[in-house]
Enzyme design. Structure first.
Site, mmCIF file in Angstrom:
data_model
loop_
_atom_site.group_PDB
_atom_site.id
_atom_site.type_symbol
_atom_site.label_atom_id
_atom_site.label_comp_id
_atom_site.label_asym_id
_atom_site.label_seq_id
_atom_site.Cartn_x
_atom_site.Cartn_y
_atom_site.Cartn_z
ATOM 1 N N GLY A 1 3.520 11.161 5.958
ATOM 2 C CA GLY A 1 4.052 11.780 4.745
ATOM 3 C C GLY A 1 5.560 11.692 4.601
ATOM 4 N N THR B 1 0.872 -1.175 0.000
ATOM 5 C CA THR B 1 0.000 0.000 0.000
ATOM 6 C C THR B 1 0.901 1.215 0.000
ATOM 7 O OG1 THR B 1 -0.042 -0.131 2.406
ATOM 8 C CG2 THR B 1 -1.910 -1.072 1.261
ATOM 9 N N SER C 1 6.650 7.322 8.589
ATOM 10 C CA SER C 1 5.507 6.486 8.247
ATOM 11 C C SER C 1 4.814 7.072 7.024
ATOM 12 C CB SER C 1 4.554 6.395 9.450
ATOM 13 O OG SER C 1 3.251 6.744 9.101
ATOM 14 N N LYS C 2 4.158 6.181 6.293
ATOM 15 C CA LYS C 2 3.409 6.646 5.121
ATOM 16 C C LYS C 2 2.393 7.695 5.549
ATOM 17 C CE LYS C 2 3.787 2.178 3.048
ATOM 18 N NZ LYS C 2 3.213 0.844 3.184
ATOM 19 N N ARG C 3 1.806 7.423 6.713
ATOM 20 C CA ARG C 3 0.714 8.290 7.165
ATOM 21 C C ARG C 3 1.184 9.704 7.462
ATOM 22 N NH1 ARG C 3 -0.685 3.438 8.918
ATOM 23 N NH2 ARG C 3 0.690 3.544 10.723
#
Ligand code: GLU
Length: 463
Positions: free
Chosen positions: A256, A12, A252-254
């Site tokens: 950014g 993802t 983290s991806k979240r």
């Protein structure tokens, strides 16, 4: 024993520096020992996956310089390497666990579990799942089944003793079995949970070593208990601190974190990124740029530190410069790309790149130098040079008289003005490029169009 490692991202979004570091260290561990490196897509949660994410991650890993012996794009023993294609395998092993008394179906609903936890908390007890409460009377189970409710499958956790392992990074660890509750192996609907699928796949794929983020430390005892119940060999686990940004926020991806794609688009060289990441939490004897083969040969998981590591993108510049220095002419041209040199006459491109290579860290900066050196003849407005007009009059005269290199020019200027060294070179470079720093004057002479140089000297030669 031959070493087998793997990188097992959930496909993802794009990979960030933390993911790439985990992948790199697992790759180094396998390659340094002549072992195998596998890729596994942990894509059981298909709802979170966007089309093309997996392909993008594979492309990012290949760009980064990693290669794998088997993966979602390259089947091999132990495959398939996509969890979404392993449903039958999970069913078979869930069946085995149920038959041996290590798993059971649970018909309690999410809502009931939530209420139970709230009740336990009210009574001042730990909000833990308990097996006795979860067991419904036969008639109630039958009723729920008839109503079409699907059960979750839970692990019959051990109740005595402890689960222990020797962590590759943190040394001996143990968790009392009493702290392991009957966690979910597969959700209602049959989708295998992370703990089960991840542990089972490692065992079936012959993975011997797993380096992963310390966010998984809480999972290890439960995963070992699963493998023990199945009588399957467990890998050796090592848990590394997650990378944080300079402000201490975990990547983290979240939140950014910069993705591999963004690094790549900015012209960062993969070897610069690998050298930066390899130095976070692992000491190296050699402080210079290491090739991928050297990284693999020198990596030792026993030397990984368990202290927190920060990834500061400012560290990239140093390694980018070293990695650029190591490129040969052809690789340098590929890195810069055709757009950056579009304004440079084809015959001049190699010389131009040689002139600016030590003054740039990105293709954008290459393009800037191309615009400066091959743009309109006059610089507008004329840059402040701090040099006396006599200097430029002498320079222009020498230039017009046929001075073909900067030494001849400097000699003539020295004779006419009595100035020397950087009192000549600095104003000249400013007049020619508008910049106080940049390629050597000799290099500028070798690449700049003569009319441009003449026009720029003339801009300052007027009294
Ligand atoms: N899919 C898991 C993750 O991305 C893998 C964890 C592991 O390496 O075991 O966090």
């Amino acid at each position: 024993m031959s070493i087998v490692t793997r990188f097992a991202p959930s496909p993802t979004g794009r990979l960030h520096a933390g993911n790439l570091r985990t992948a790199l260290f697992n790759w180094c561990l396998a390659r340094g020992a002549g072992g195998r490196f596998l890729l596994r897509a942990e894509d059981t949660d298909a709802s979170r996956e966007a089309a093309g994410d997996l392909e993008q991650q594979l492309a990012d890993l290949a760009w980064f310089g990693l290669d794998w012996d088997a993966g979602p794009d390259r089947e091999g023993p132990g495959g398939p390497f996509r969890q979404s294609a392993r449903g039958e395998i999970y069913r078979e092993y869930l069946g085995q666990l149920a038959e041996s008394g290590h798993a059971y179906t649970c018909y309690r609903t999410e809502e009931e579990l939530r209420q139970r936890r709230a009740e336990l908390r009210r009574r001042g007890l730990p909000p833990r799942y308990d097996r006795e409460w979860a067991a419904l009377p036969q008639a109630e189970v039958a009723r729920r089944r008839q109503a079409g409710q699907l059960p979750a499958i839970r692990f019959t956790a051990p109740t005595a003793g402890e689960v222990a392992w020797d962590d590759l990074v943190r040394g001996p660890r143990a968790l009392p079995a009493s702290e392991i509750s009957d966690f979910i192996l597969a959700r209602s609907g049959g989708m295998p949970g992370f703990l089960f699928a991840n542990a089972l796949d490692d065992a079936l794929m012959g993975v011997t070593h797993v380096l992963r983020g310390e966010d998984h430390l809480v999972n290890t005892a439960r995963q070992l208990a699963i493998l023990q119940a199945l009588g399957l060999p467990a890998p050796r686990y090592g848990h590394m601190p997650l990378l944080a940004d300079p402000g201490g926020v975990k990547l983290s991806k979240r939140t950014g974190a910069t993705s591999a794609g963004e690094f790549r688009a900015a012209g960062l060289l993969p070897l610069a990124l690998a050298n930066t990441l390899a130095r976070l939490g692992h000491p190296w004897e050699d402080s210079g740029l290491l090739s991928m083969a050297e990284l693999a040969a020198g990596f030792d998981p026993a030397r990984l530190t368990s202290s927190a590591q920060r990834f500061d993108p400012a560290q990239l510049g140093h390694w980018q410069r070293l990695a650029l220095d190591a490129l040969d002419e052809a690789a340098l041209a590929r890195w810069a790309g055709p757009e950056a040199v579009a304004h440079v006459p084809a015959a001049q491109r190699a010389r131009f790149l040689a002139a600016v290579r030590h003054n740039v860290v990105s293709p954008v900066e290459v393009a800037e130098w191309a615009r400066i050196l091959f743009g309109p003849a006059e610089l507008k407005p004329p840059p402040e040079t701090g040099g006396p007009p006599g200097l430029f009059a002498a320079a222009r005269a020498a230039f017009d008289a046929g001075a073909t290199d900067h030494k001849a020019l400097a000699g003539a200027v020295k004779e006419a003005t009595g100035l020397a060294g950087k009192n000549i070179f600095k104003p000249l470079r400013l007049a020619l490029t508008g910049r106080p720093e940049g390629p050597e004057l000799g290099a500028l002479f070798a690449v700049m169009p003569r009319e441009t140089m003449r026009a720029r000297l003339a801009q300052h030669a007027q009294p």
